[in-house]
Design a protein around this motif. Sequence first.
Motif, PDB file in Angstrom:
ATOM      1  N   LEU A  82       0.826  -1.201   0.000  1.00  0.00           N
ATOM      2  CA  LEU A  82       0.000   0.000   0.000  1.00  0.00           C
ATOM      3  C   LEU A  82       0.869   1.263   0.000  1.00  0.00           C
ATOM      4  O   LEU A  82       0.596   2.224  -0.730  1.00  0.00           O
ATOM      5  CB  LEU A  82      -0.910  -0.002   1.239  1.00  0.00           C
ATOM      6  CG  LEU A  82      -1.797   1.231   1.449  1.00  0.00           C
ATOM      7  CD1 LEU A  82      -2.864   1.309   0.360  1.00  0.00           C
ATOM      8  CD2 LEU A  82      -2.441   1.189   2.835  1.00  0.00           C
ATOM      9  N   ILE A  83       1.923   1.250   0.810  1.00  0.00           N
ATOM     10  CA  ILE A  83       2.798   2.419   0.916  1.00  0.00           C
ATOM     11  C   ILE A  83       3.685   2.549  -0.315  1.00  0.00           C
ATOM     12  O   ILE A  83       3.785   3.624  -0.914  1.00  0.00           O
ATOM     13  CB  ILE A  83       3.651   2.326   2.197  1.00  0.00           C
ATOM     14  CG1 ILE A  83       2.743   2.428   3.431  1.00  0.00           C
ATOM     15  CG2 ILE A  83       4.715   3.428   2.230  1.00  0.00           C
ATOM     16  CD1 ILE A  83       3.465   2.179   4.735  1.00  0.00           C
ATOM     17  N   THR A  84       4.334   1.460  -0.706  1.00  0.00           N
ATOM     18  CA  THR A  84       5.258   1.532  -1.839  1.00  0.00           C
ATOM     19  C   THR A  84       4.528   1.789  -3.157  1.00  0.00           C
ATOM     20  O   THR A  84       5.106   2.339  -4.098  1.00  0.00           O
ATOM     21  CB  THR A  84       6.068   0.229  -1.958  1.00  0.00           C
ATOM     22  OG1 THR A  84       5.168  -0.888  -2.079  1.00  0.00           O
ATOM     23  CG2 THR A  84       6.945   0.024  -0.731  1.00  0.00           C
ATOM     24  N   GLY A  85       3.256   1.403  -3.229  1.00  0.00           N
ATOM     25  CA  GLY A  85       2.494   1.617  -4.454  1.00  0.00           C
ATOM     26  C   GLY A  85       1.776   2.954  -4.512  1.00  0.00           C
ATOM     27  O   GLY A  85       1.119   3.263  -5.505  1.00  0.00           O
ATOM     28  N   SER A  86       1.914   3.764  -3.453  1.00  0.00           N
ATOM     29  CA  SER A  86       1.222   5.051  -3.407  1.00  0.00           C
ATOM     30  C   SER A  86       2.059   6.143  -4.077  1.00  0.00           C
ATOM     31  O   SER A  86       3.247   6.300  -3.787  1.00  0.00           O
ATOM     32  CB  SER A  86       0.935   5.446  -1.956  1.00  0.00           C
ATOM     33  OG  SER A  86       0.445   6.767  -1.876  1.00  0.00           O
ATOM     34  N   GLU A  87       1.433   6.911  -4.948  1.00  0.00           N
ATOM     35  CA  GLU A  87       2.131   8.013  -5.613  1.00  0.00           C
ATOM     36  C   GLU A  87       2.443   9.140  -4.632  1.00  0.00           C
ATOM     37  O   GLU A  87       3.378   9.912  -4.850  1.00  0.00           O
ATOM     38  CB  GLU A  87       1.272   8.556  -6.764  1.00  0.00           C
ATOM     39  CG  GLU A  87       1.057   7.562  -7.889  1.00  0.00           C
ATOM     40  CD  GLU A  87       0.211   8.135  -9.011  1.00  0.00           C
ATOM     41  OE1 GLU A  87      -0.243   9.295  -8.856  1.00  0.00           O
ATOM     42  OE2 GLU A  87       0.009   7.446 -10.024  1.00  0.00           O
TER      43      GLU A  87
ATOM     44  N   ILE B   5       5.297   1.214  13.310  1.00  0.00           N
ATOM     45  CA  ILE B   5       4.697   0.493  14.432  1.00  0.00           C
ATOM     46  C   ILE B   5       4.574  -0.954  13.976  1.00  0.00           C
ATOM     47  O   ILE B   5       3.669  -1.304  13.231  1.00  0.00           O
ATOM     48  CB  ILE B   5       3.323   1.072  14.806  1.00  0.00           C
ATOM     49  CG1 ILE B   5       3.429   2.552  15.164  1.00  0.00           C
ATOM     50  CG2 ILE B   5       2.717   0.299  15.971  1.00  0.00           C
ATOM     51  CD1 ILE B   5       2.107   3.221  15.473  1.00  0.00           C
ATOM     52  N   GLY B   6       5.519  -1.794  14.377  1.00  0.00           N
ATOM     53  CA  GLY B   6       5.563  -3.175  13.916  1.00  0.00           C
ATOM     54  C   GLY B   6       6.856  -3.457  13.173  1.00  0.00           C
ATOM     55  O   GLY B   6       7.177  -2.775  12.200  1.00  0.00           O
ATOM     56  N   ARG B   7       7.589  -4.470  13.622  1.00  0.00           N
ATOM     57  CA  ARG B   7       8.909  -4.772  13.041  1.00  0.00           C
ATOM     58  C   ARG B   7       8.820  -5.305  11.622  1.00  0.00           C
ATOM     59  O   ARG B   7       9.722  -5.074  10.810  1.00  0.00           O
ATOM     60  CB  ARG B   7       9.651  -5.762  13.945  1.00  0.00           C
ATOM     61  CG  ARG B   7      10.125  -5.172  15.254  1.00  0.00           C
ATOM     62  CD  ARG B   7      11.052  -6.113  15.994  1.00  0.00           C
ATOM     63  NE  ARG B   7      10.337  -7.265  16.520  1.00  0.00           N
ATOM     64  CZ  ARG B   7       9.769  -7.313  17.734  1.00  0.00           C
ATOM     65  NH1 ARG B   7       9.825  -6.252  18.516  1.00  0.00           N
ATOM     66  NH2 ARG B   7       9.154  -8.391  18.162  1.00  0.00           N
ATOM     67  N   LYS B   8       7.764  -6.036  11.299  1.00  0.00           N
ATOM     68  CA  LYS B   8       7.649  -6.615   9.961  1.00  0.00           C
ATOM     69  C   LYS B   8       7.525  -5.525   8.896  1.00  0.00           C
ATOM     70  O   LYS B   8       8.169  -5.587   7.850  1.00  0.00           O
ATOM     71  CB  LYS B   8       6.456  -7.576   9.899  1.00  0.00           C
ATOM     72  CG  LYS B   8       6.643  -8.846  10.709  1.00  0.00           C
ATOM     73  CD  LYS B   8       7.803  -9.662  10.186  1.00  0.00           C
ATOM     74  CE  LYS B   8       7.984 -10.953  10.968  1.00  0.00           C
ATOM     75  NZ  LYS B   8       9.098 -11.781  10.455  1.00  0.00           N
ATOM     76  N   GLY B   9       6.702  -4.540   9.167  1.00  0.00           N
ATOM     77  CA  GLY B   9       6.576  -3.434   8.231  1.00  0.00           C
ATOM     78  C   GLY B   9       7.841  -2.611   8.159  1.00  0.00           C
ATOM     79  O   GLY B   9       8.251  -2.167   7.084  1.00  0.00           O
ATOM     80  N   ARG B  10       8.449  -2.382   9.315  1.00  0.00           N
ATOM     81  CA  ARG B  10       9.702  -1.622   9.361  1.00  0.00           C
ATOM     82  C   ARG B  10      10.767  -2.277   8.499  1.00  0.00           C
ATOM     83  O   ARG B  10      11.381  -1.615   7.643  1.00  0.00           O
ATOM     84  CB  ARG B  10      10.193  -1.535  10.809  1.00  0.00           C
ATOM     85  CG  ARG B  10      11.522  -0.822  11.018  1.00  0.00           C
ATOM     86  CD  ARG B  10      12.110  -1.186  12.370  1.00  0.00           C
ATOM     87  NE  ARG B  10      12.466  -2.599  12.424  1.00  0.00           N
ATOM     88  CZ  ARG B  10      12.809  -3.240  13.557  1.00  0.00           C
ATOM     89  NH1 ARG B  10      12.802  -2.588  14.703  1.00  0.00           N
ATOM     90  NH2 ARG B  10      13.139  -4.518  13.523  1.00  0.00           N
ATOM     91  N   ASP B  11      10.984  -3.567   8.688  1.00  0.00           N
ATOM     92  CA  ASP B  11      12.024  -4.267   7.930  1.00  0.00           C
ATOM     93  C   ASP B  11      11.695  -4.319   6.443  1.00  0.00           C
ATOM     94  O   ASP B  11      12.582  -4.171   5.587  1.00  0.00           O
ATOM     95  CB  ASP B  11      12.199  -5.692   8.474  1.00  0.00           C
ATOM     96  CG  ASP B  11      12.691  -5.702   9.918  1.00  0.00           C
ATOM     97  OD1 ASP B  11      13.201  -4.664  10.377  1.00  0.00           O
ATOM     98  OD2 ASP B  11      12.550  -6.747  10.581  1.00  0.00           O
ATOM     99  N   GLY B  12      10.422  -4.523   6.119  1.00  0.00           N
ATOM    100  CA  GLY B  12      10.034  -4.589   4.714  1.00  0.00           C
ATOM    101  C   GLY B  12      10.218  -3.256   4.002  1.00  0.00           C
ATOM    102  O   GLY B  12      10.667  -3.218   2.852  1.00  0.00           O
ATOM    103  N   LEU B  13       9.899  -2.160   4.680  1.00  0.00           N
ATOM    104  CA  LEU B  13      10.051  -0.839   4.062  1.00  0.00           C
ATOM    105  C   LEU B  13      11.519  -0.441   3.947  1.00  0.00           C
ATOM    106  O   LEU B  13      11.901   0.263   3.005  1.00  0.00           O
ATOM    107  CB  LEU B  13       9.274   0.199   4.878  1.00  0.00           C
ATOM    108  CG  LEU B  13       7.744   0.076   4.758  1.00  0.00           C
ATOM    109  CD1 LEU B  13       7.051   0.974   5.768  1.00  0.00           C
ATOM    110  CD2 LEU B  13       7.281   0.397   3.343  1.00  0.00           C
TER     111      LEU B  13
END
Length: 286
Positions: free
Chosen positions: A98-103, A115-123
């Motif tokens: 959702l974040i990476t695909g947002s213009e 907020i959350g390690r999984k999202g942090r590491d992925g981003l």
Amino acid sequence: MASMRDIKRRRASIQSTEQITKAMKLVSTVKLQKSKTRAEESAPYFNMMYDTICSILRRSGNIEHKYLQAGASKKKAVIAITSNRGLAGGYNNNIIRLITGSEELPAAETEVYAIGRKGRDGLVRKGYNIKADYSEVINEPTYQDASEITAELLEAFARGEIGEIYLAYTFFKNTVTHIPKLVKLLPVEATTEDGEGQGKDLLMNYEPNEDEVLNAIIPKYMSSLIYGGLLEALASENGARMTAMDSATSNAEEMIEALSLQYNRARQGSITQELTEIIAGANAIS
């Protein structure tokens, strides 16, 4: 063809995995009931807060305030709410996409408040800069946590470090349906979900003045939306994990059944071969 020993070893391994996934499903089910109740009980307040603020601003005319106008900085902040643990299907990846695909949120211009390690590491792997990490908040979110995050973001907004603030979270619709959402928190837009804009109602009068009122209510509005997002995300996480573990348990049962059938066939073949050899040996002696 795999030997009987290999089949037996693999079946035992899958049975152990099945016990783990079944236990995780039960734990997630209990947590889901608690988090779902909190989200459902809190939702009316947060929805009313959002509608009320939009209604106030819609009736305010063309007023100038720091929270209603984009900052000078081109940097944008996004609060990315994911989980600290995996095994939840596509829950975490949906927020990352959702974040990476947002213009509106290119990696070069976006600061992530994770907020959350999984999202942090992925981003991080996608090239985003992590400005702050509040991963422990998602374990047991409170309104105080949301207020502290709000205060830090508003300070950065006031200093001109960021010009816009977004919230990315997962909306809990039901046990199996969870919808990733991206909400713009600042500058506040005076529109409601039905698309109504300014100028359609009588103008709002502020006492003592516009600045004091907006300085008081907009931070509460932001804290409320962030806290609501935390509760929705926690319920979605537990629902996604419960569904994923249920699917994993069903798959394990199917694999165990198939391996048991394969083992019985191999065992029957081994017995048949031994009998054939015994009969052949007896015939040779006679």
